[in-house]
Design an enzyme around this catalytic site. Sequence first.
Site, PDB file in Angstrom:
ATOM      1  N   ASP A 149     -10.047   2.809   2.731  1.00 46.93           N
ATOM      2  CA  ASP A 149     -10.204   2.080   4.008  1.00 46.93           C
ATOM      3  C   ASP A 149     -10.935   2.952   5.039  1.00 46.93           C
ATOM      4  OD1 ASP A 149      -9.052  -0.355   3.342  1.00 46.93           O
ATOM      5  OD2 ASP A 149      -7.025   0.298   3.871  1.00 46.93           O
ATOM      6  N   LYS A 207       0.810  -1.231   0.000  1.00 47.74           N
ATOM      7  CA  LYS A 207       0.000   0.000   0.000  1.00 47.74           C
ATOM      8  C   LYS A 207       0.841   1.278   0.000  1.00 47.74           C
ATOM      9  CE  LYS A 207      -4.153  -1.684   2.309  1.00 47.74           C
ATOM     10  NZ  LYS A 207      -5.048  -1.548   3.462  1.00 47.74           N
TER      11      LYS A 207
HETATM   12  P1  NAP Z   1      -0.289  -2.648  10.083  1.00 50.58           P
HETATM   13  O1  NAP Z   1      -0.032  -1.517   9.156  1.00 50.58           O
HETATM   14  O2  NAP Z   1       0.743  -3.713  10.224  1.00 50.58           O
HETATM   15  O3  NAP Z   1      -0.579  -2.004  11.544  1.00 50.58           O
HETATM   16  C1  NAP Z   1      -0.742  -2.827  12.690  1.00 50.58           C
HETATM   17  C2  NAP Z   1      -0.999  -1.956  13.925  1.00 50.58           C
HETATM   18  O4  NAP Z   1      -1.176  -2.818  15.062  1.00 50.58           O
HETATM   19  C3  NAP Z   1       0.168  -1.029  14.273  1.00 50.58           C
HETATM   20  O5  NAP Z   1      -0.314   0.108  14.928  1.00 50.58           O
HETATM   21  C4  NAP Z   1       0.964  -1.908  15.254  1.00 50.58           C
HETATM   22  O6  NAP Z   1       1.829  -1.192  16.099  1.00 50.58           O
HETATM   23  C5  NAP Z   1      -0.177  -2.519  16.045  1.00 50.58           C
HETATM   24  N1  NAP Z   1       0.200  -3.778  16.686  1.00 50.58           N
HETATM   25  C6  NAP Z   1       0.505  -4.937  16.074  1.00 50.58           C
HETATM   26  N2  NAP Z   1       0.791  -5.885  17.007  1.00 50.58           N
HETATM   27  C7  NAP Z   1       0.653  -5.281  18.224  1.00 50.58           C
HETATM   28  C8  NAP Z   1       0.800  -5.731  19.572  1.00 50.58           C
HETATM   29  N3  NAP Z   1       1.140  -6.992  19.858  1.00 50.58           N
HETATM   30  N4  NAP Z   1       0.553  -4.859  20.571  1.00 50.58           N
HETATM   31  C9  NAP Z   1       0.193  -3.568  20.291  1.00 50.58           C
HETATM   32  N5  NAP Z   1       0.048  -3.083  19.033  1.00 50.58           N
HETATM   33  C10 NAP Z   1       0.271  -3.934  18.012  1.00 50.58           C
HETATM   34  O7  NAP Z   1      -1.636  -3.402   9.701  1.00 50.58           O
HETATM   35  P2  NAP Z   1      -2.976  -2.779   9.073  1.00 50.58           P
HETATM   36  O8  NAP Z   1      -2.988  -2.973   7.612  1.00 50.58           O
HETATM   37  O9  NAP Z   1      -3.160  -1.415   9.608  1.00 50.58           O
HETATM   38  O10 NAP Z   1      -4.064  -3.792   9.687  1.00 50.58           O
HETATM   39  C11 NAP Z   1      -4.405  -3.769  11.072  1.00 50.58           C
HETATM   40  C12 NAP Z   1      -5.596  -4.690  11.314  1.00 50.58           C
HETATM   41  O11 NAP Z   1      -6.727  -4.181  10.613  1.00 50.58           O
HETATM   42  C13 NAP Z   1      -5.421  -6.115  10.828  1.00 50.58           C
HETATM   43  O12 NAP Z   1      -6.017  -6.965  11.777  1.00 50.58           O
HETATM   44  C14 NAP Z   1      -6.195  -6.159   9.510  1.00 50.58           C
HETATM   45  O13 NAP Z   1      -6.706  -7.440   9.217  1.00 50.58           O
HETATM   46  C15 NAP Z   1      -7.332  -5.200   9.811  1.00 50.58           C
HETATM   47  N6  NAP Z   1      -7.889  -4.544   8.606  1.00 50.58           N
HETATM   48  C16 NAP Z   1      -9.232  -4.619   8.386  1.00 50.58           C
HETATM   49  C17 NAP Z   1      -9.795  -3.997   7.285  1.00 50.58           C
HETATM   50  C18 NAP Z   1     -11.284  -4.100   7.025  1.00 50.58           C
HETATM   51  O14 NAP Z   1     -11.734  -3.760   5.917  1.00 50.58           O
HETATM   52  N7  NAP Z   1     -12.078  -4.488   8.006  1.00 50.58           N
HETATM   53  C19 NAP Z   1      -8.980  -3.274   6.382  1.00 50.58           C
HETATM   54  C20 NAP Z   1      -7.601  -3.193   6.640  1.00 50.58           C
HETATM   55  C21 NAP Z   1      -7.058  -3.834   7.772  1.00 50.58           C
HETATM   56  P3  NAP Z   1       3.374  -1.013  15.631  1.00 50.58           P
HETATM   57  O15 NAP Z   1       3.341  -0.244  14.362  1.00 50.58           O
HETATM   58  O16 NAP Z   1       4.004  -0.303  16.779  1.00 50.58           O
HETATM   59  O17 NAP Z   1       3.920  -2.386  15.400  1.00 50.58           O
END
Ligand code: NAP
Length: 289
Positions: free
Chosen positions: A109, A73
């Site tokens: 999103d 992305k």
């Molecule tokens: P991403 O860019 O990897 O971001 C992940 C986020 O979670 C970051 O803020 C990260 O913090 C935090 N995080 C991860 N592990 C953690 C932990 N153990 N403790 C505390 N914070 C933690 O991923 P993303 O694309 O934003 O996706 C995030 C979630 O949203 C996923 O579960 C994905 O499936 C979901 N999602 C859903 C939709 C939908 O349409 N419903 C769309 C997109 C994403 P750090 O950066 O500090 O590691």
Amino acid sequence: MSIQITGHTRLGGLLGSPVSHSLSPLMHNETFQLLGIDWIYLCFDTGQAELKNLVQGFREMNVFGFNITMPDKERIMEHLDGFSEAAAMIGAVNTVKNEDGRLIGHNTDGIGYMRSAAEQGYDIHSGPMTLLGAGGAASSIAVQAALDGVPVLHIVNRKGRSWNHAQKIVDLINRNTFCRADLTDSADQRALGRCLEESTLLTNATSVGMAPVTDVSPISDVSMFHPGLTVSDIIYNPGRTKLLNDAKQAGCRTFNGMYMLLHQGAAAFQIWTGLEMPVEKIREKYFTV
Ligand code: NAP
């Protein structure tokens, strides 16, 4: 569903890795059929391929557009010709439209999340919002919430990978919108408690609670929940996370990320075609929770 491919059929699709689990081909191909649009949407696993070459191939084939998911992305941006205001602020693109040979990046999103919140009856003017996370999806939601008119936004993340990016998003929001945004370290539980106390919406946009590790929640102190707080999780696998179960037990209204997924797709469809996706038909067929 059977699709008729003709000599005029135009191509589009989804880039990323993995992509084979995606609901996007079902949602878009069904909509093309329902509206009589001679387009087709396929998944392309980017794997180790050069993104630059894939985008060039798409250009040469005159695709109508495409979506991009993790992990591409942000990387896609250097290969595009322009951006929507939100995509430029977020620093990530999930939808590209081919405008007469110019590839323009958008991010739907946040639009998807805000539409799903409105659909659940949440009034964005009712009070502050607390957003957990500062990754790709969280950034998109933060910017869209601010553009849509959320008055106060508390972003909460651990001090790590995304911290500097989160600070940048907070500064951008404060400079360019009427929303007042701030950033809190999730390790500071008292500060987190203060954010939730005054908030009417909590959004988990971290991956904490997502399958396969489902017995964890980003809010460990359940006394922080109050009945005036709507609690949402953008995770949709599992359909009900520990966060949502704890919040419901505390008397909060809750919703998950399934309809964010539906609405981000509908918003992408509208960008490509200028038409409304028949959301209810698509919801009924592919998004029954
Ligand atoms: P991403 O860019 O990897 O971001 C992940 C986020 O979670 C970051 O803020 C990260 O913090 C935090 N995080 C991860 N592990 C953690 C932990 N153990 N403790 C505390 N914070 C933690 O991923 P993303 O694309 O934003 O996706 C995030 C979630 O949203 C996923 O579960 C994905 O499936 C979901 N999602 C859903 C939709 C939908 O349409 N419903 C769309 C997109 C994403 P750090 O950066 O500090 O590691």
